[in-house]
Write an enzyme that holds these catalytic residues in place. Structure first.
Site, PDB file in Angstrom:
ATOM      1  CB  SER A  74      -1.135  -0.005   1.175  1.00 19.93           C
ATOM      2  OG  SER A  74      -1.746  -1.375   1.738  1.00 19.93           O
TER       3      SER A  74
ATOM      4  NE  ARG B 174     -30.300 -29.774  -2.254  1.00 19.97           N
ATOM      5  CZ  ARG B 174     -30.005 -31.001  -2.171  1.00 19.97           C
ATOM      6  NH1 ARG B 174     -29.479 -31.734  -3.328  1.00 19.97           N
ATOM      7  NH2 ARG B 174     -29.456 -31.746  -0.990  1.00 19.97           N
TER       8      ARG B 174
ATOM      9  CD  GLU C  94      -5.232  -2.497 -10.943  1.00 19.38           C
ATOM     10  OE1 GLU C  94      -5.526  -0.545  -9.980  1.00 19.38           O
ATOM     11  OE2 GLU C  94      -5.258  -3.082 -11.719  1.00 19.38           O
TER      12      GLU C  94
ATOM     13  CB  THR D 166      -6.350  -3.342   0.971  1.00 16.75           C
ATOM     14  OG1 THR D 166      -6.219  -2.010   1.682  1.00 16.75           O
ATOM     15  CG2 THR D 166      -4.492  -3.623   0.693  1.00 16.75           C
TER      16      THR D 166
ATOM     17  CD  GLU E 101      -8.681  -2.997   4.628  1.00 21.53           C
ATOM     18  OE1 GLU E 101      -7.376  -2.428   3.160  1.00 21.53           O
ATOM     19  OE2 GLU E 101      -9.208  -3.705   5.117  1.00 21.53           O
TER      20      GLU E 101
HETATM   21  C1  LIG Z   1      -3.919 -12.419  -7.054  1.00 21.25           C
HETATM   22  C2  LIG Z   1      -2.672 -10.568  -6.126  1.00 21.25           C
HETATM   23  C3  LIG Z   1      -2.244  -9.991  -7.268  1.00 21.25           C
HETATM   24  C4  LIG Z   1      -1.425  -8.971  -7.711  1.00 21.25           C
HETATM   25  N1  LIG Z   1      -1.272  -8.679  -8.691  1.00 21.25           N
HETATM   26  C5  LIG Z   1      -0.678  -6.719  -8.615  1.00 21.25           C
HETATM   27  C6  LIG Z   1       0.589  -7.180  -9.907  1.00 21.25           C
HETATM   28  O1  LIG Z   1       0.085  -7.026 -10.658  1.00 21.25           O
HETATM   29  N2  LIG Z   1       1.021  -5.543  -9.522  1.00 21.25           N
HETATM   30  C7  LIG Z   1       1.142  -5.297  -8.590  1.00 21.25           C
HETATM   31  O2  LIG Z   1       2.367  -4.401  -8.358  1.00 21.25           O
HETATM   32  N3  LIG Z   1       1.138  -5.538  -7.634  1.00 21.25           N
HETATM   33  C8  LIG Z   1       0.279  -6.956  -7.451  1.00 21.25           C
HETATM   34  N4  LIG Z   1      -0.508  -7.650  -6.424  1.00 21.25           N
HETATM   35  C9  LIG Z   1      -0.094  -6.880  -4.684  1.00 21.25           C
HETATM   36  C10 LIG Z   1      -1.405  -6.087  -4.193  1.00 21.25           C
HETATM   37  O3  LIG Z   1      -1.126  -4.917  -4.741  1.00 21.25           O
HETATM   38  C11 LIG Z   1      -0.740  -5.695  -3.571  1.00 21.25           C
HETATM   39  O4  LIG Z   1      -1.121  -6.698  -2.018  1.00 21.25           O
HETATM   40  C12 LIG Z   1      -2.022  -4.643  -2.170  1.00 21.25           C
HETATM   41  O5  LIG Z   1      -1.684  -2.923  -2.888  1.00 21.25           O
HETATM   42  C13 LIG Z   1      -1.483  -4.940  -0.611  1.00 21.25           C
HETATM   43  O6  LIG Z   1      -0.159  -3.852  -0.360  1.00 21.25           O
HETATM   44  P1  LIG Z   1       0.195  -5.484   0.667  1.00 21.25           P
HETATM   45  O7  LIG Z   1      -0.360  -6.612   0.195  1.00 21.25           O
HETATM   46  O8  LIG Z   1       1.674  -5.344   1.238  1.00 21.25           O
HETATM   47  O9  LIG Z   1       0.059  -5.282   2.322  1.00 21.25           O
HETATM   48  P2  LIG Z   1      -0.138  -4.104   3.073  1.00 21.25           P
HETATM   49  O10 LIG Z   1       0.364  -2.400   2.189  1.00 21.25           O
HETATM   50  O11 LIG Z   1       1.196  -4.306   3.452  1.00 21.25           O
HETATM   51  O12 LIG Z   1      -1.421  -3.935   4.109  1.00 21.25           O
HETATM   52  C14 LIG Z   1      -1.799  -4.938   4.800  1.00 21.25           C
HETATM   53  C15 LIG Z   1      -3.166  -4.175   5.506  1.00 21.25           C
HETATM   54  O13 LIG Z   1      -2.762  -3.167   5.906  1.00 21.25           O
HETATM   55  C16 LIG Z   1      -4.143  -2.354   5.085  1.00 21.25           C
HETATM   56  N5  LIG Z   1      -2.890  -0.881   5.453  1.00 21.25           N
HETATM   57  C17 LIG Z   1      -2.052  -0.706   4.608  1.00 21.25           C
HETATM   58  N6  LIG Z   1      -2.143   1.172   5.440  1.00 21.25           N
HETATM   59  C18 LIG Z   1      -2.605   1.198   5.290  1.00 21.25           C
HETATM   60  C19 LIG Z   1      -3.367   2.321   6.071  1.00 21.25           C
HETATM   61  N7  LIG Z   1      -2.991   3.928   5.322  1.00 21.25           N
HETATM   62  N8  LIG Z   1      -4.529   2.726   6.152  1.00 21.25           N
HETATM   63  C20 LIG Z   1      -5.047   1.303   6.698  1.00 21.25           C
HETATM   64  N9  LIG Z   1      -4.789   0.901   6.421  1.00 21.25           N
HETATM   65  C21 LIG Z   1      -3.629   0.000   5.552  1.00 21.25           C
HETATM   66  C22 LIG Z   1      -4.003  -3.030   4.439  1.00 21.25           C
HETATM   67  O14 LIG Z   1      -5.318  -2.519   3.860  1.00 21.25           O
HETATM   68  C23 LIG Z   1      -4.148  -4.744   5.029  1.00 21.25           C
HETATM   69  O15 LIG Z   1      -4.747  -4.567   5.005  1.00 21.25           O
HETATM   70  C24 LIG Z   1      -1.082  -8.146  -6.259  1.00 21.25           C
HETATM   71  C25 LIG Z   1      -1.665  -9.039  -5.455  1.00 21.25           C
HETATM   72  C26 LIG Z   1      -2.186  -9.951  -5.340  1.00 21.25           C
HETATM   73  C27 LIG Z   1      -3.222 -10.574  -4.014  1.00 21.25           C
END
Ligand SMILES: Cc1cc2nc3c(=O)[nH]c(=O)nc-3n(C[C@H](O)[C@H](O)[C@H](O)COP(=O)(O)OP(=O)(O)OC[C@H]3O[C@@H](n4cnc5c(N)ncnc54)[C@H](O)[C@@H]3O)c2cc1C
Length: 389
Positions: A131, A266, A361, A363, A365
């Site tokens: 994020s 069903r 794209e 989360t 949040e």
């Molecule tokens: C199936 C899949 C396909 C994907 N494809 C791509 C892709 O093609 N290219 C690419 O670049 N990425 C891709 N992603 C990555 C995706 O964009 C990230 O997983 C997403 O942006 C969240 O980042 P993170 O997983 O590091 O979570 P984190 O950023 O670590 O967040 C963890 C939790 O904390 C919350 N959080 C974080 N910051 C805040 C805030 N400021 N306020 C409130 N809550 C917060 C988040 O909402 C989440 O619940 C993909 C992910 C998946 C699962």
């Protein structure tokens, strides 16, 4: 104010629906199991002109709009959440190139995508920066007539099967979002390594750990200007979020179709289960949620087609559609009772494939943060689209 698809859009929806019922729907379970990318289905869809339809004709696309793109995304994913999602996302790197790339970049990279002969990716997320995009650590250093990229990316969709993608890297490592640039990277480049991540769903579409070991790209692969990459990304999120939202409307609709059909067949306690009010209310609530998400997608897409960067609407569409896909798929499983848990009935796959709708794209949040920033006047709700070239 118009709330109906026009004649051409309805014809596209019908034709794509027919194609998807015949070519995509029967193959869903097999591709989920094999985990292979559906190249052959991508090519068939491309031959009919259904891939990346928003790309203008001069770059090989159909020259249609974001609304038509959303209609197609929805019908693909409605037929099958895995295959539909996979073939719809092959153009992931294209909005960056189309809106901010040079004429040479557009001519070189865009035309093969609508032909189904090439696949692209978008590389933003890193192991320690999801994020919080601005804290990415991948760097790009100028060396003569090349940039040298080193670092790692995570969850990069299509990285294994793609030919090229847009990778974001720091050109000013201490400048947070003001130091990020975007580069076209070909996956055949030396030092570009991918390892698919084992995941809950979306099995026929890889999401990879990507390591960039001193990957060299020519200077002309810079997209737009140095240190403007973050701003370009935020702008093209309007396209990609609207597209992803449309896919999730399709996933929700596909699960709903299957649940409705099941509920009409069903029997329990001597009646069809669709005659129980408890089931009827679930179906009614699912319908309302899907239609709400669909209207939001069409609104965002219409604004894109009118030349706006509709941050508020793209964010709302993505938020609502991602959450609706998860909620509707869960309810569909419940309507099918124990069968909802069985692979044979497909809705468990729709749930697994749709579950990431609240994560990708940005989360849910993060979408709420964006909307709050708009409410507080820190971000514009929409502005006229900017393009580099
Ligand atoms: C199936 C899949 C396909 C994907 N494809 C791509 C892709 O093609 N290219 C690419 O670049 N990425 C891709 N992603 C990555 C995706 O964009 C990230 O997983 C997403 O942006 C969240 O980042 P993170 O997983 O590091 O979570 P984190 O950023 O670590 O967040 C963890 C939790 O904390 C919350 N959080 C974080 N910051 C805040 C805030 N400021 N306020 C409130 N809550 C917060 C988040 O909402 C989440 O619940 C993909 C992910 C998946 C699962």
């Amino acid at each position: 104010m118009k709330f109906e698809l026009d004649e051409e859009q309805r014809a596209i929806k019908e034709a794509v629906h027919e194609f998807a019922e015949k070519e995509i729907k029967p193959r869903g379970r097999d591709f989920d199991k094999s985990g292979e990318f559906p190249f052959e289905i991508l090519k068939k869809a491309a031959r009919l002109g259904y891939i990346a339809v928003w790309i203008p004709e001069e770059y090989g696309g159909a020259g249609l709009g974001a609304v038509e793109n959303a209609i197609i995304a929805e019908e693909f994913a409605r037929a099958d959440s895995g295959i539909g999602y996979a073939i719809q996302l092959t153009a992931m790197g294209c909005p960056m190139v189309y809106y901010f790339g040079t004429e040479e970049q557009k001519e070189k990279y865009l035309p093969a995508i609508p032909r189904g002969e090439s696949i692209s990716f978008l590389g933003v997320t890193e192991p320690d920066a999801g994020s919080d995009v601005a804290s990415m650590k991948t760097v790009a250093q100028k060396d003569g007539d090349e940039y040298v990229l080193s670092g790692s990316k995570m969850f990069i969709t299509n990285a294994k099967v793609a030919d090229w993608g847009v990778v974001f890297a720091k050109t000013k490592p201490d400048a947070r979002h003001k130091g990020i640039s975007a580069f076209i990277v070909e996956t055949s480049a030396e030092g570009f390594e991918t390892t698919p991540i084992e995941k809950m769903g979306r099995h026929c579409q890889d999401s990879c750990d990507v390591v960039l070991k001193d990957v060299r790209v020519p200077l002309e692969n810079l997209v737009g200007e140095e240190n403007r990459g973050f701003y370009y990304l935020m702008e093209t999120f309007n396209e990609t979020r609207t597209n992803t939202a449309a896919v999730h409307v399709g996933i929700a609709q596909g699960a709903f179709d299957r649940a409705l059909e099941y509920a009409k067949q069903r029997e329990a306690f001597g009646r069809k289960i669709c005659e129980f009010q408890a089931i009827q209310h679930k179906l009614a609530d699912m319908l309302v949620k899907i239609e709400t998400a669909r209207l939001m997608v069409y609104k965002a897409a219409s604004l894109l087609d009118a030349g706006f960067a509709p941050t508020k609407w793209a964010s709302m569409a993505k938020l609502v559609a991602g959450e609706v896909a998860v909620e509707v798929c869960l309810e569909a499983m419940q309507i099918l009772g124990g069968h909802g848990y069985a692979v044979e009935y497909d809705v468990e796959r729709f749930f697994r494939d749709g579950r990431a709708g609240t994560m990708v794209e940005g989360t849910s949040e993060i979408q709420r943060n964006i909307l709050a920033n708009i409410l507080l006047g820190k971000l514009p709700a929409a502005k006229k689209k900017q393009t580099q070239s």
